[in-house]
Design a protein around this motif. Structure first.
Motif, PDB file in Angstrom:
ATOM      1  N   LYS A   1     -15.853   7.953   5.017  1.00 57.90           N
ATOM      2  CA  LYS A   1     -17.271   8.089   4.331  1.00 57.90           C
ATOM      3  C   LYS A   1     -18.426   6.987   4.679  1.00 57.90           C
ATOM      4  O   LYS A   1     -19.469   7.545   4.961  1.00 57.90           O
ATOM      5  CB  LYS A   1     -16.964   8.180   2.990  1.00 57.90           C
ATOM      6  N   SER A   2     -17.939   5.882   4.818  1.00 56.27           N
ATOM      7  CA  SER A   2     -18.709   4.660   4.866  1.00 56.27           C
ATOM      8  C   SER A   2     -19.476   4.807   6.511  1.00 56.27           C
ATOM      9  O   SER A   2     -20.560   4.699   6.707  1.00 56.27           O
ATOM     10  CB  SER A   2     -18.072   3.527   4.773  1.00 56.27           C
TER      11      SER A   2
ATOM     12  N   ARG B   1      -7.263  -9.018   0.134  1.00 49.02           N
ATOM     13  CA  ARG B   1      -6.544  -8.045   1.303  1.00 49.02           C
ATOM     14  C   ARG B   1      -6.999  -6.731   1.148  1.00 49.02           C
ATOM     15  O   ARG B   1      -7.002  -5.928   2.058  1.00 49.02           O
ATOM     16  CB  ARG B   1      -5.117  -8.563   1.209  1.00 49.02           C
ATOM     17  N   ASP B   2      -7.568  -6.475   0.066  1.00 48.20           N
ATOM     18  CA  ASP B   2      -8.082  -4.917  -0.148  1.00 48.20           C
ATOM     19  C   ASP B   2      -9.444  -4.929   0.682  1.00 48.20           C
ATOM     20  O   ASP B   2      -9.722  -3.938   1.444  1.00 48.20           O
ATOM     21  CB  ASP B   2      -8.533  -4.739  -1.815  1.00 48.20           C
ATOM     22  N   ILE B   3     -10.147  -6.093   0.613  1.00 45.19           N
ATOM     23  CA  ILE B   3     -11.561  -6.079   1.456  1.00 45.19           C
ATOM     24  C   ILE B   3     -11.003  -6.019   2.984  1.00 45.19           C
ATOM     25  O   ILE B   3     -11.741  -5.110   3.545  1.00 45.19           O
ATOM     26  CB  ILE B   3     -12.216  -7.208   1.053  1.00 45.19           C
TER      27      ILE B   3
ATOM     28  N   GLN C   1      -9.937  -2.680   3.955  1.00 41.87           N
ATOM     29  CA  GLN C   1     -11.116  -1.864   4.091  1.00 41.87           C
ATOM     30  C   GLN C   1     -11.719  -1.966   5.210  1.00 41.87           C
ATOM     31  O   GLN C   1     -12.093  -0.741   5.853  1.00 41.87           O
ATOM     32  CB  GLN C   1     -12.080  -1.924   2.798  1.00 41.87           C
TER      33      GLN C   1
ATOM     34  N   ALA D   1     -11.023  -5.870  -6.726  1.00 45.96           N
ATOM     35  CA  ALA D   1     -10.584  -6.018  -5.338  1.00 45.96           C
ATOM     36  C   ALA D   1      -9.877  -7.167  -5.057  1.00 45.96           C
ATOM     37  O   ALA D   1     -10.553  -8.418  -5.386  1.00 45.96           O
ATOM     38  CB  ALA D   1     -11.564  -5.442  -4.423  1.00 45.96           C
ATOM     39  N   LYS D   2      -8.722  -7.365  -4.433  1.00 50.00           N
ATOM     40  CA  LYS D   2      -8.003  -8.793  -3.927  1.00 50.00           C
ATOM     41  C   LYS D   2      -8.746  -8.840  -2.394  1.00 50.00           C
ATOM     42  O   LYS D   2      -9.312  -7.929  -1.833  1.00 50.00           O
ATOM     43  CB  LYS D   2      -6.658  -8.562  -3.887  1.00 50.00           C
TER      44      LYS D   2
ATOM     45  N   ARG E   1     -16.974  -4.830  -5.439  1.00 51.40           N
ATOM     46  CA  ARG E   1     -15.537  -4.487  -5.621  1.00 51.40           C
ATOM     47  C   ARG E   1     -14.579  -5.722  -5.933  1.00 51.40           C
ATOM     48  O   ARG E   1     -13.694  -5.467  -6.707  1.00 51.40           O
ATOM     49  CB  ARG E   1     -15.316  -4.178  -4.121  1.00 51.40           C
TER      50      ARG E   1
ATOM     51  N   MET F   1       0.835  -1.193  -0.042  1.00 49.41           N
ATOM     52  CA  MET F   1      -0.055  -0.121  -0.182  1.00 49.41           C
ATOM     53  C   MET F   1       0.922   1.213   0.106  1.00 49.41           C
ATOM     54  O   MET F   1       1.617   1.411   0.957  1.00 49.41           O
ATOM     55  CB  MET F   1      -0.915  -0.094   1.332  1.00 49.41           C
TER      56      MET F   1
ATOM     57  N   ARG G   1      -2.532   5.576  -1.296  1.00 49.38           N
ATOM     58  CA  ARG G   1      -3.477   4.909  -1.392  1.00 49.38           C
ATOM     59  C   ARG G   1      -4.200   4.515  -0.117  1.00 49.38           C
ATOM     60  O   ARG G   1      -5.587   4.320  -0.028  1.00 49.38           O
ATOM     61  CB  ARG G   1      -2.953   3.360  -1.912  1.00 49.38           C
TER      62      ARG G   1
ATOM     63  N   ARG H   1      -6.401   7.142   0.889  1.00 53.65           N
ATOM     64  CA  ARG H   1      -7.661   7.074   0.097  1.00 53.65           C
ATOM     65  C   ARG H   1      -8.731   5.847   0.662  1.00 53.65           C
ATOM     66  O   ARG H   1      -9.504   6.142   0.815  1.00 53.65           O
ATOM     67  CB  ARG H   1      -7.617   6.800  -1.519  1.00 53.65           C
ATOM     68  N   THR H   2      -7.825   4.805   1.446  1.00 50.62           N
ATOM     69  CA  THR H   2      -8.665   3.961   2.126  1.00 50.62           C
ATOM     70  C   THR H   2      -9.384   4.407   3.437  1.00 50.62           C
ATOM     71  O   THR H   2     -10.669   4.238   3.507  1.00 50.62           O
ATOM     72  CB  THR H   2      -7.972   2.592   2.269  1.00 50.62           C
TER      73      THR H   2
ATOM     74  N   LEU I   1     -12.093   6.484   2.563  1.00 48.04           N
ATOM     75  CA  LEU I   1     -13.205   5.809   2.096  1.00 48.04           C
ATOM     76  C   LEU I   1     -13.906   5.082   3.290  1.00 48.04           C
ATOM     77  O   LEU I   1     -15.274   5.300   3.511  1.00 48.04           O
ATOM     78  CB  LEU I   1     -13.008   4.639   1.268  1.00 48.04           C
TER      79      LEU I   1
END
Ligand SMILES: Nc1ncnc2c1ncn2[C@@H]1O[C@H](COP(=O)(O)OP(=O)(O)OP(=O)(O)O)[C@@H](O)[C@H]1O
Ligand SMILES: [Mg+2]
Lengths: 243, 439
Positions: free
Chosen positions: B24-25, B358-360, B363, B355-356, B350, B10, B14, B17-18, B21
């Motif tokens: 925001k959620s 690990r991205d999930i 997040q 999205a992999k 996603r 990462m 990035r 940005r995560t 995000l």
């Protein structure tokens, strides 16, 4: 289609089985198929014929139970989860019947999602997303939320998003299924344009009229390819394998 | 899943940005996020507040004990419990109890490392200078008293061994009493009167800063200003003039007590031998006294006890903190599991868009950590405020150590990680097709 061109997609004896309690549902049976660059394909067939199952496999969202799937010459049926994610993000673009936009994100942000997972920088991804939004006629709605858009507009956002990473193939499962004929027509016109530009598109549809619009029609019934217009009619699995 | 590369791959941009995000959620469900973070807020706040109160209380206790002198052993005479005298219920009799000169002679002779023993006897009476009188504490003591109790002589001298032996009528006043009796004139060489006897002032000693050093044996606040008026005499003189019998009237009858020594302080040269010396003294006294008519206070022992008490307090506190953070963590986990179910579709989308796993994971993990971290920040703020309020309104000493908010905040973030991992993994492990098909 001449043999000199390599197929972009090749399925060899693909099967998909689902275990339903004590018996096995064969959603796809010995499907072999070649799809060439620039093909504009509609997939038709009765409900439960295996269309969505096939599209999920083509889209690397699901793995075949048996058989081989070559995407751009590479066997993707044996890839691990990370590599599959990479293929989905870079080489494939999805459009769903129910749009599937992320509710908490605006129009541009939705278009940026695939770029984000490819590590495109914030500035560049914003620039590309804005351009794509303009291309599908939503330049004036960049900061709107999906809930503030009509179904047709939402589907256009989804198309822009599918195009974000300039994929090799675009896959759409009943993309116009939720739309009235006017906005559905707008979507189909965009597909036509994309194909004119050389994109490969695979559309699942219930609309028989689509068969005339696209350059190739494949009919699935009981998990088997019943008809493929590339071969001018009823096609046995054998025929392809003899080729 | 490649865990080592969870954050490794990462870039800071990035990650930022995560994080945005995630904010925001969380912002989409403001009330829910707030309520979820509350568990952590109160957990963290209570940890900091309780630590501050505990530190404050233990600090006060330790200061009090330290003022008794950690090298000292304090012996006090106490009235024995009645069972020994139960048979002699007479109208009046002289009750004889307490520490004796024999005891201190033996202590000095047999216990090694005992440097000084200060016997003391106190009474309270008026001290006169012509027509002026001041209610004072009168204490009989020994010539080496100032040196042992670290009290400075400001004028003149302290009484001597010779005066002690000859039971001379000499005295030393503390500055407060000297100022009251001799507001304008010099006190040295003058005489003051106590009951029917006259005493020559030979010195003036510095007043005590606080009364803490007296061992609390007699409340000597004899003056409305709060200062302690003190007159010091040779112990022998005091005993001769006032006898060894103290008469008190109580509920119609009177009782008389004979106490040779009210309080004795034994100073041990080597701090490491205090405990051993206290054992020896205890042994010696138990041979001399059938009844327990004395009390031994070992400040060093008290300090150890205070430290032990603090340790127990910290363990209790730690358990409470652990439980409250556990509850907070479970609250977070509960909400995150619900969130993951609610957002199954989003996860599928996603994943379809590249999205992999690990991205999930990242997040959702970032969301829980943001939640618990925000709870931690609010908790620290509240936790710093509460001790201030307590100090202000309850007049209790509270001490916030720098590490306590840092620790509490770190734990809150870790709680987020621990309780966020499972929901995040669950989100990531769903197959993309199943996730997309969800409702
Ligand atoms: N996850 C699953 N578990 C069990 N069976 C499944 C699963 N997904 C699909 N099937 C079965 O596989 C067969 C093909 O389903 P598929 O969704 O591909 O049909 P379809 O052609 O897309 O139909 P429709 O036009 O109604 O969307 C059906 O019999 C269906 O019941
Ligand atoms: Mg379907």
């Amino acid at each position: 289609m001449s043999d000199a061109v390599d197929p972009i997609i090749e399925l060899k004896g693909v099967e998909k089985h689902y275990q339903m309690g004590s018996f096995i549902v064969k959603a796809l049976r010995a499907v072999s198929l070649k799809i060439f660059p620039g093909n504009y394909i509609s997939i038709l067939g009765p409900s439960g014929g295996g269309k969505s199952t096939m599209l999920n496999i083509l889209g690397c969202l699901d793995q075949p139970t048996l058989g081989e799937y070559l995407l751009e010459g590479k066997d993707v049926s044996r890839l691990d989860d990370d590599d599959l994610s990479q293929v989905r993000g870079k080489r494939l673009g999805f459009i769903f019947q129910s749009y599937n936009l992320i509710q908490q994100l605006s129009v541009v942000e939705n278009i940026e999602v695939p770029l984000y997972y490819q590590g495109v920088s914030a500035d560049e991804s914003r620039e590309r997303a804005v351009k794509l939004a303009e291309q599908v006629g939503l330049g004036g709605r960049l900061d709107h939320r999906p809930t503030e858009l009509s179904g047709g507009q939402q589907q256009r956002v989804a198309i822009a998003r599918a195009l974000a990473n300039d994929p090799a193939v675009i896959l759409a499962d009943e993309a116009t299924g939720n739309l009235d004929s006017k906005s559905g027509g707008d979507i189909l016109r965009i597909f036509d344009e994309l194909n004119d530009e050389g994109k490969t598109l695979i559309l699942i549809t219930h609309d028989e009229a689509m068969a005339d619009r696209t350059s190739r029609t494949i009919r699935l019934r009981d998990g088997q390819v019943e008809f493929d217009s590339m071969f001018g009619g009823k096609q046995e699995t054998q025929a392809l394998e003899d080729e | 899943m490649k865990w080592e590369s969870l954050i490794g791959g990462m870039s800071p941009a990035r990650l930022k940005r995560t994080v945005l995000l995630g904010m925001k959620s969380l912002w989409m469900h403001k009330l829910r996020s707030l309520l979820t973070a509350m568990g952590i807020v109160f957990g963290v706040a209570s940890v900091i507040a309780m630590l501050a109160i505990g530190e404050g209380a233990s600090h006060e206790a330790q200061e009090q004990i330290k003022s008794l002198g950690s090298q000292n052993i304090i012996l006090q005479s106490i009235k024995p419990t009645d069972n020994a005298n139960a048979g002699k219920q007479e109208r009046s009799f002289v009750l004889e109890y307490g520490l004796t000169f024999r005891d201190i002679d033996q202590i000095r002779a047999t216990v090694p490392g005992v440097s000084v023993v200060v016997p003391g006897r106190k009474l309270q009476d008026f001290v006169w200078r012509i027509s002026r009188n001041v209610d004072s504490i009168v204490m009989g003591t020994v010539p080496w008293y100032p040196e042992m109790r670290n009290r400075r002589l400001l004028k003149g001298r302290f009484f001597t061994d010779v005066e002690m032996r000859s039971r001379s009528n000499v005295c030393v006043l503390n500055t407060d009493l000297a100022a009251k009796l001799f507001p304008l004139s010099e006190s040295l060489g003058e005489e003051v009167r106590l009951q029917s006897g006259y005493y020559t002032v030979v010195g003036v000693i510095e007043s005590r800063q606080s009364d803490a050093g007296s061992g609390g044996s007699s409340g000597g606040k004899a003056d409305e200003g709060g200062a302690t008026m003190e007159m010091l005499l040779p112990l022998t003189t005091l005993l001769e003039r006032f006898g060894e019998v103290l008469v008190k009237f109580r509920s119609g009858s009177f009782e008389a007590e004979k106490v040779e020594l009210h309080e004795v302080t034994v100073k041990i040269d080597d701090p490491n031998k205090v405990v051993a010396a206290s054992e020896a003294i205890k042994h010696l006294l138990s041979r001399n006294h059938q009844n327990v008519d004395y009390r031994m206070v070992v400040p060093l022992e008290l300090l150890r006890q205070a430290a032990r008490t603090k340790q127990i307090f910290n363990i209790v506190l730690g358990s409470i903190a652990a439980i409250s953070l556990l509850v907070g963590g479970i609250g977070i986990m509960n909400i995150m599991l619900a969130t993951v179910t609610e957002r199954t579709r989003e996860i599928g989308i996603r994943r379809a868009l590249g999205a992999k796993q690990r991205d999930i994971v990242l997040q959702f993990l970032i969301e829980t950590v943001l939640l618990s971290g925000a709870g931690g920040v609010l908790g620290v703020a509240l936790g710093l405020l509460v001790p201030l309020v307590i100090t202000h309104f309850a007049d209790m000493l509270t001490i916030v150590r720098l590490w306590s908010p840092a620790l509490a905040f770190t734990i809150s973030v870790l709680t987020g990680v621990v309780f966020g991992i499972y929901p995040a993994m669950r989100a990531a492990s769903m197959s993309p097709v199943d996730a997309l098909r969800h409702e």
